[in-house]
Every structure is written in structure tokens, then in C-alpha cells.
Design a protein around this motif. Sequence first.
Motif, PDB file in Angstrom:
ATOM      1  N   GLY A 159       0.799  -1.220   0.000  1.00 31.20           N
ATOM      2  CA  GLY A 159       0.000   0.000   0.000  1.00 31.20           C
ATOM      3  C   GLY A 159       0.827   1.264   0.000  1.00 31.20           C
ATOM      4  O   GLY A 159       0.416   2.281   0.558  1.00 31.20           O
ATOM      5  N   VAL A 160       1.990   1.224  -0.637  1.00 38.25           N
ATOM      6  CA  VAL A 160       2.915   2.351  -0.600  1.00 38.25           C
ATOM      7  C   VAL A 160       2.538   3.440  -1.596  1.00 38.25           C
ATOM      8  O   VAL A 160       2.595   4.632  -1.288  1.00 38.25           O
ATOM      9  N   ILE A 161       2.143   3.044  -2.808  1.00 40.52           N
ATOM     10  CA  ILE A 161       1.966   4.016  -3.888  1.00 40.52           C
ATOM     11  C   ILE A 161       0.589   4.662  -3.806  1.00 40.52           C
ATOM     12  O   ILE A 161      -0.410   4.005  -3.512  1.00 40.52           O
ATOM     13  N   GLU A 162       0.553   5.950  -4.085  1.00 38.22           N
ATOM     14  CA  GLU A 162      -0.699   6.693  -4.065  1.00 38.22           C
ATOM     15  C   GLU A 162      -0.668   7.736  -5.177  1.00 38.22           C
ATOM     16  O   GLU A 162       0.399   8.184  -5.598  1.00 38.22           O
ATOM     17  N   GLN A 163      -1.848   8.091  -5.670  1.00 36.26           N
ATOM     18  CA  GLN A 163      -1.971   9.138  -6.668  1.00 36.26           C
ATOM     19  C   GLN A 163      -2.310  10.471  -6.001  1.00 36.26           C
ATOM     20  O   GLN A 163      -3.108  10.512  -5.065  1.00 36.26           O
ATOM     21  N   ARG A 164      -1.707  11.527  -6.493  1.00 33.56           N
ATOM     22  CA  ARG A 164      -2.030  12.845  -5.964  1.00 33.56           C
ATOM     23  C   ARG A 164      -3.380  13.303  -6.523  1.00 33.56           C
ATOM     24  O   ARG A 164      -3.634  13.176  -7.728  1.00 33.56           O
ATOM     25  N   PRO A 165      -4.234  13.835  -5.681  1.00 35.85           N
ATOM     26  CA  PRO A 165      -5.595  14.193  -6.109  1.00 35.85           C
ATOM     27  C   PRO A 165      -5.642  15.198  -7.249  1.00 35.85           C
ATOM     28  O   PRO A 165      -6.522  15.132  -8.100  1.00 35.85           O
ATOM     29  N   ARG A 166      -4.714  16.129  -7.304  1.00 35.73           N
ATOM     30  CA  ARG A 166      -4.811  17.219  -8.284  1.00 35.73           C
ATOM     31  C   ARG A 166      -4.643  16.741  -9.723  1.00 35.73           C
ATOM     32  O   ARG A 166      -5.342  17.203 -10.625  1.00 35.73           O
ATOM     33  N   ASP A 167      -3.678  15.825  -9.959  1.00 38.95           N
ATOM     34  CA  ASP A 167      -3.444  15.415 -11.345  1.00 38.95           C
ATOM     35  C   ASP A 167      -3.482  13.899 -11.551  1.00 38.95           C
ATOM     36  O   ASP A 167      -3.347  13.431 -12.683  1.00 38.95           O
ATOM     37  N   GLY A 168      -3.634  13.122 -10.475  1.00 41.28           N
ATOM     38  CA  GLY A 168      -3.772  11.682 -10.605  1.00 41.28           C
ATOM     39  C   GLY A 168      -2.483  10.919 -10.786  1.00 41.28           C
ATOM     40  O   GLY A 168      -2.495   9.680 -10.865  1.00 41.28           O
ATOM     41  N   ARG A 169      -1.340  11.616 -10.849  1.00 39.69           N
ATOM     42  CA  ARG A 169      -0.080  10.905 -11.040  1.00 39.69           C
ATOM     43  C   ARG A 169       0.369  10.211  -9.749  1.00 39.69           C
ATOM     44  O   ARG A 169       0.060  10.665  -8.659  1.00 39.69           O
ATOM     45  N   ALA A 170       1.101   9.103  -9.915  1.00 44.38           N
ATOM     46  CA  ALA A 170       1.554   8.314  -8.775  1.00 44.38           C
ATOM     47  C   ALA A 170       2.930   8.784  -8.317  1.00 44.38           C
ATOM     48  O   ALA A 170       3.777   9.155  -9.134  1.00 44.38           O
ATOM     49  N   PHE A 171       3.129   8.745  -6.995  1.00 39.57           N
ATOM     50  CA  PHE A 171       4.406   9.143  -6.417  1.00 39.57           C
ATOM     51  C   PHE A 171       4.765   8.189  -5.286  1.00 39.57           C
ATOM     52  O   PHE A 171       3.883   7.630  -4.628  1.00 39.57           O
ATOM     53  N   LYS A 172       6.071   8.034  -5.039  1.00 37.21           N
ATOM     54  CA  LYS A 172       6.572   7.254  -3.914  1.00 37.21           C
ATOM     55  C   LYS A 172       8.063   7.544  -3.750  1.00 37.21           C
ATOM     56  O   LYS A 172       8.655   8.271  -4.545  1.00 37.21           O
ATOM     57  N   CYS A 173       8.655   6.913  -2.740  1.00 39.47           N
ATOM     58  CA  CYS A 173      10.095   7.061  -2.483  1.00 39.47           C
ATOM     59  C   CYS A 173      10.924   6.656  -3.699  1.00 39.47           C
ATOM     60  O   CYS A 173      10.672   5.628  -4.320  1.00 39.47           O
ATOM     61  N   THR A 174      11.925   7.455  -4.016  1.00 39.00           N
ATOM     62  CA  THR A 174      12.857   7.136  -5.102  1.00 39.00           C
ATOM     63  C   THR A 174      14.197   6.641  -4.554  1.00 39.00           C
ATOM     64  O   THR A 174      15.115   6.404  -5.326  1.00 39.00           O
ATOM     65  N   LEU A 175      14.296   6.517  -3.240  1.00 34.63           N
ATOM     66  CA  LEU A 175      15.553   6.247  -2.550  1.00 34.63           C
ATOM     67  C   LEU A 175      16.594   7.293  -2.956  1.00 34.63           C
ATOM     68  O   LEU A 175      17.760   7.010  -3.121  1.00 34.63           O
ATOM     69  N   CYS A 176      16.093   8.518  -3.140  1.00 36.47           N
ATOM     70  CA  CYS A 176      16.917   9.668  -3.533  1.00 36.47           C
ATOM     71  C   CYS A 176      17.835   9.326  -4.718  1.00 36.47           C
ATOM     72  O   CYS A 176      19.069   9.415  -4.628  1.00 36.47           O
ATOM     73  N   TYR A 177      17.203   8.924  -5.807  1.00 36.66           N
ATOM     74  CA  TYR A 177      17.939   8.498  -7.001  1.00 36.66           C
ATOM     75  C   TYR A 177      18.938   9.552  -7.463  1.00 36.66           C
ATOM     76  O   TYR A 177      20.052   9.233  -7.885  1.00 36.66           O
ATOM     77  N   ASP A 178      18.554  10.817  -7.375  1.00 37.44           N
ATOM     78  CA  ASP A 178      19.460  11.879  -7.797  1.00 37.44           C
ATOM     79  C   ASP A 178      20.688  11.959  -6.904  1.00 37.44           C
ATOM     80  O   ASP A 178      21.803  12.205  -7.373  1.00 37.44           O
ATOM     81  N   ARG A 179      20.499  11.724  -5.611  1.00 44.89           N
ATOM     82  CA  ARG A 179      21.636  11.750  -4.685  1.00 44.89           C
ATOM     83  C   ARG A 179      22.555  10.545  -4.914  1.00 44.89           C
ATOM     84  O   ARG A 179      23.783  10.671  -4.840  1.00 44.89           O
ATOM     85  N   LEU A 180      21.959   9.384  -5.174  1.00 46.53           N
ATOM     86  CA  LEU A 180      22.776   8.198  -5.428  1.00 46.53           C
ATOM     87  C   LEU A 180      23.681   8.410  -6.635  1.00 46.53           C
ATOM     88  O   LEU A 180      24.850   8.020  -6.639  1.00 46.53           O
ATOM     89  N   GLY A 181      23.121   9.034  -7.675  1.00 46.88           N
ATOM     90  CA  GLY A 181      23.907   9.291  -8.875  1.00 46.88           C
ATOM     91  C   GLY A 181      25.079  10.224  -8.625  1.00 46.88           C
ATOM     92  O   GLY A 181      26.071  10.195  -9.356  1.00 46.88           O
ATOM     93  N   ALA A 182      24.969  11.033  -7.577  1.00 44.08           N
ATOM     94  CA  ALA A 182      26.046  11.965  -7.223  1.00 44.08           C
ATOM     95  C   ALA A 182      26.952  11.406  -6.124  1.00 44.08           C
ATOM     96  O   ALA A 182      27.794  12.123  -5.586  1.00 44.08           O
TER      97      ALA A 182
END
Length: 281
Positions: A146-169
Motif C-alpha cells: 500500500g505504498v503508492i498513491e496518486q495525488r488528487p490534483r493530477d492523478g499521477r503516482a508518487f513514492k520514495c525514489t531512494l533519492c535516485y538523484d543523490r545516489l547518482g552523485a
Amino acid sequence: MSEERVGFFTDTSVCIGCKACEVACKEWNAIPEDGLSLTGMSYDNTQELGASTWRHVAFIEQAAPQGRTQLPLIEADPDGGPGSADGPGSDMRWLMSSDVCKHCTHAACLDVCPTGSLFRTEFGTVVVQEDICNGCGYCVPACPYGVIEQRPRDGRAFKCTLCYDRLGAGQEPACAKACPTESIQFGPLDELRERAALRVDELHEAGVDEARLYGHDPADGVGGGGAFFLLLDRPEVYGLPPDPIVTTRDLPAMWKHAAGAALALVGGVAMAFAAAGRRPR
């Protein structure tokens, strides 16, 4: 996967419920505030993971089992007032745990995503590309946690990315960096599993018999998680499913049966036309 698989080990026995991880996650990822629902019954104002809560610190207040070493222990209110778990003079404990997406080895959300918005990174983590998500919502019921949820305003799904941008750096995720007690530990997954096993042994030797690992076993229903936990009680006490399974595990068999049924239907139609063609006119 070109990099060594990395993940989180969350040791709930040293979590103090400070919510520094929640704040750091929101700050780094520019996640909007999603409501502060103080009920008067708990300090858990975020209540659950969602599209705008990628880290959630759960507070579970309960009476401490008698005759056993427990972590952490607190004194109950001697007058039996608010905060007392079991009446006057009883001991109680708060179980605190910083929950997050498990970044499953066998991730059902990946299986059902029709646009490729969800993908597995070179670090073995699972990430949603918000600019590709079409808001279909298939990933929401597919997640066994039950981790993933859609934002009410636009319906897109969001969840933890494990800070993908930080890992790349070459940086660790914001939540792990902010944790003051090292309850959230980040690193190579194999190394974390070894560290976690030693920690459980240490707690058992100290008399904390209820200490156990959750989500670490590659033989479990999701192939083990990229985020796993040391718990001080049963998983369901923390709101976690005791036996999670990849919800798309039966898809290959279902497609096989569907293909068989389709072939049978086509064959039946062909036979009907052939029989009709042989009738005298």
C-alpha cells in the motif's frame, strides 16, 4: 543493473520518533505538505505512506509484556491519564518505525505499469518518472504494501525514489543522512543484511527475544526488499503484511489460460464456418 544493489536497513529498536527523516525527505524532494492530522490519540500526525509522504514514522503505544527485556521502556502515567497504556502503575512502550517503499526484488508495480513510468534503476531501486506517468493508477492496487498513491490534483503516482538523484552523485539518501540515531542505515544490500543479522543476535543475547527481521529474505513473497526492517513485535502491529506476495505472480499462468481459451474459441469458430460450408444449399 550496472551498480551494486543498495538499500535501507531500518533498526526500529533505536528509532526515537523524531521525524527528522520525514522532514529531510520532504525538504530534499520538494514534497508538498499533506495535512497534519493530530487526533489526540497519537503523535503520528502523518498516519501512513502516500503520494506526499514518502517516509512515515509510525508510533505504536502498547503495554510492555511482563518479565521480558524490552526496548524502549517508558513509565506509565501513575494516575492512569493520557499516555497510560494499561491503567495505573503499568509499564508501556512506544514502538517507533520509519516506514518507506520496500523497492521489492519482484515489484508488481513494474509489471502493471503500461507507460514505463516505473523502472528499475542501476542501483536496484524502483522509481516513478512523474513526467511519463499517465495517472492510470494500476500500480496502486498492485503494491502489496500500500505504498503508492496518486495525488488528487493530477492523478499521477508518487513514492520514495531512494533519492535516485543523490545516489547518482555518490551521496546517501536524505533520510539516512538526517537520522540522528542511525536507525536508518544505507549501503550495499548484502552488507546491510549481514549487519542486521548481527544486530538481531545482539538483541537476543540482551534478552529482547521479540527482535526479528522483516523483508530481508530473498525467499519471501516479493523476493526480499531493498528496504527491510528490524522489528520488536509482529509485522502486523506496525501495519505491515505478515506474508507479502507479489500481486502479479499469477499473471503468466493467467495469460497462458487466456491464450488457450482464445485458441479454443478461434478453433470453434473455424469449425462452425467449416460445418456451415458443407451444408447442402
